[in-house]
Design a protein around this motif. Structure first.
Motif, PDB file in Angstrom:
ATOM      1  N   UNK A  69      32.120  -1.384  50.453  1.00 32.58           N
ATOM      2  CA  UNK A  69      32.666  -0.567  51.531  1.00 32.58           C
ATOM      3  C   UNK A  69      33.864  -1.254  52.176  1.00 32.58           C
ATOM      4  N   UNK A  70      34.807  -0.468  52.602  1.00 31.21           N
ATOM      5  CA  UNK A  70      36.026  -0.982  53.224  1.00 31.21           C
ATOM      6  C   UNK A  70      35.849  -1.087  54.734  1.00 31.21           C
ATOM      7  N   UNK A  71      34.989  -0.257  55.307  1.00 35.44           N
ATOM      8  CA  UNK A  71      34.739  -0.257  56.749  1.00 35.44           C
ATOM      9  C   UNK A  71      33.242  -0.369  57.028  1.00 35.44           C
ATOM     10  N   UNK A  72      32.925  -0.977  58.163  1.00 36.66           N
ATOM     11  CA  UNK A  72      31.544  -1.097  58.624  1.00 36.66           C
ATOM     12  C   UNK A  72      31.033   0.291  58.999  1.00 36.66           C
ATOM     13  N   UNK A  73      29.803   0.588  58.667  1.00 33.17           N
ATOM     14  CA  UNK A  73      29.229   1.889  58.991  1.00 33.17           C
ATOM     15  C   UNK A  73      28.840   2.035  60.449  1.00 33.17           C
ATOM     16  N   UNK A  74      28.820   0.944  61.187  1.00 28.05           N
ATOM     17  CA  UNK A  74      28.408   0.991  62.582  1.00 28.05           C
ATOM     18  C   UNK A  74      29.601   0.945  63.536  1.00 28.05           C
ATOM     19  N   UNK A  75      30.475  -0.055  63.376  1.00 24.35           N
ATOM     20  CA  UNK A  75      31.591  -0.216  64.326  1.00 24.35           C
ATOM     21  C   UNK A  75      32.942   0.178  63.713  1.00 24.35           C
ATOM     22  N   UNK A  76      32.982   0.481  62.432  1.00 23.51           N
ATOM     23  CA  UNK A  76      34.182   0.926  61.711  1.00 23.51           C
ATOM     24  C   UNK A  76      35.291  -0.111  61.623  1.00 23.51           C
ATOM     25  N   UNK A 108      34.366  -6.577  48.974  1.00 25.79           N
ATOM     26  CA  UNK A 108      34.982  -5.478  48.213  1.00 25.79           C
ATOM     27  C   UNK A 108      34.940  -5.713  46.714  1.00 25.79           C
ATOM     28  N   UNK A 109      34.815  -4.628  45.974  1.00 19.27           N
ATOM     29  CA  UNK A 109      34.731  -4.697  44.510  1.00 19.27           C
ATOM     30  C   UNK A 109      35.992  -5.276  43.890  1.00 19.27           C
ATOM     31  N   UNK A 110      37.154  -4.955  44.462  1.00 20.42           N
ATOM     32  CA  UNK A 110      38.426  -5.417  43.907  1.00 20.42           C
ATOM     33  C   UNK A 110      38.491  -6.942  43.865  1.00 20.42           C
ATOM     34  N   UNK A 115      35.974  -9.066  43.481  1.00 25.05           N
ATOM     35  CA  UNK A 115      35.131  -9.577  42.404  1.00 25.05           C
ATOM     36  C   UNK A 115      35.696  -9.235  41.033  1.00 25.05           C
ATOM     37  N   UNK A 116      36.343  -8.079  40.896  1.00 28.15           N
ATOM     38  CA  UNK A 116      36.990  -7.725  39.632  1.00 28.15           C
ATOM     39  C   UNK A 116      38.162  -8.650  39.345  1.00 28.15           C
ATOM     40  N   UNK A 117      38.980  -8.913  40.357  1.00 27.94           N
ATOM     41  CA  UNK A 117      40.124  -9.811  40.182  1.00 27.94           C
ATOM     42  C   UNK A 117      39.648 -11.234  39.890  1.00 27.94           C
ATOM     43  N   UNK A 118      38.591 -11.670  40.558  1.00 23.41           N
ATOM     44  CA  UNK A 118      38.052 -13.011  40.314  1.00 23.41           C
ATOM     45  C   UNK A 118      37.519 -13.133  38.890  1.00 23.41           C
ATOM     46  N   UNK A 119      36.806 -12.126  38.442  1.00 20.97           N
ATOM     47  CA  UNK A 119      36.267 -12.133  37.078  1.00 20.97           C
ATOM     48  C   UNK A 119      37.367 -12.101  36.036  1.00 20.97           C
TER      49      UNK A 119
END
Length: 57
Positions: free
Chosen positions: A19-26, A34-36, A38-42
């Motif tokens: 997720x890019x934003x927190x579901x509680x405080x945004x 973020x997935x990006x 971990x993908x870039x690291x891999x």
């Protein structure tokens, strides 16, 4: 199957992975959540391993 949440926001809310934003405080989440990241690291690790293998042969 329950969802496992590893990271927390500064407000204490458990973040959903990717997720890019927190579901509680945004607020924006950290880069590590973020997935990006971990993908870039891999990808970087794979390219480095290939370069090392090519250099040793």
């Amino acid at each position: 199957m329950p969802e496992i949440r590893f990271f927390e926001c500064s407000c204490g809310h458990k973040l959903r992975f990717g997720s890019v934003r927190c579901g509680w405080c945004y607020e924006r989440t950290t880069l590590v959540n973020r997935r990006e990241f971990w993908l870039a690291s891999g990808l970087g690790l794979g390219v480095s391993a290939f370069a090392l293998f090519a250099a040793l042969n």
